[in-house]
Design a protein around this motif. Structure first.
Motif, PDB file in Angstrom:
ATOM      1  N   ARG A   4       0.782  -1.175   0.139  1.00 37.64           N
ATOM      2  CA  ARG A   4       0.066   0.117  -0.013  1.00 37.64           C
ATOM      3  C   ARG A   4       0.801   1.318  -0.021  1.00 37.64           C
ATOM      4  N   ARG A   5       0.555   2.059  -0.558  1.00 40.47           N
ATOM      5  CA  ARG A   5       1.364   3.487  -0.691  1.00 40.47           C
ATOM      6  C   ARG A   5       0.143   4.608  -0.703  1.00 40.47           C
ATOM      7  N   ALA A   6       0.838   5.668  -0.061  1.00 38.47           N
ATOM      8  CA  ALA A   6       0.168   6.775   0.008  1.00 38.47           C
ATOM      9  C   ALA A   6       0.917   8.284  -0.464  1.00 38.47           C
ATOM     10  N   TYR A   7       0.586   8.925  -1.207  1.00 38.48           N
ATOM     11  CA  TYR A   7       1.255   9.959  -1.823  1.00 38.48           C
ATOM     12  C   TYR A   7       0.630  11.436  -1.343  1.00 38.48           C
ATOM     13  N   PHE A   8       1.610  12.472  -1.144  1.00 39.57           N
ATOM     14  CA  PHE A   8       1.353  13.770  -0.928  1.00 39.57           C
ATOM     15  C   PHE A   8       2.019  14.375  -1.991  1.00 39.57           C
ATOM     16  N   HIS A   9       1.211  15.463  -2.598  1.00 41.48           N
ATOM     17  CA  HIS A   9       1.923  16.250  -3.736  1.00 41.48           C
ATOM     18  C   HIS A   9       2.715  15.203  -4.535  1.00 41.48           C
TER      19      HIS A   9
END
Length: 68
Positions: A4-9
């Protein structure tokens, strides 16, 4: 193992599995009140206890730091 991955900007946040679960719930329920108990139950799948409360505070603090 599912990744699982989360990205911000556009940048990977590099979250721990617990941090990912907490952030996922908060994003899914944006605009709603989410209790500590709900977050603890989702992340630890056990009864809410003092250790989970301290751990939750730590993970929320780390998520905030990573989001800037």
């Amino acid at each position: 193992m599912k990744r699982r991955r989360a990205y911000f900007h556009g940048e990977n946040l590099s979250l721990t599995p617990k941090q990912f679960i907490v952030l996922q719930i908060l994003v899914e329920r944006m605009g709603e009140v989410v209790t500590k108990e709900e977050l603890c139950e989702a992340a630890w799948e056990t009864d809410h206890d003092v250790y989970a409360d301290d751990a939750l505070k730590y993970h929320v603090r780390e998520i905030r730091r990573k989001l800037g």
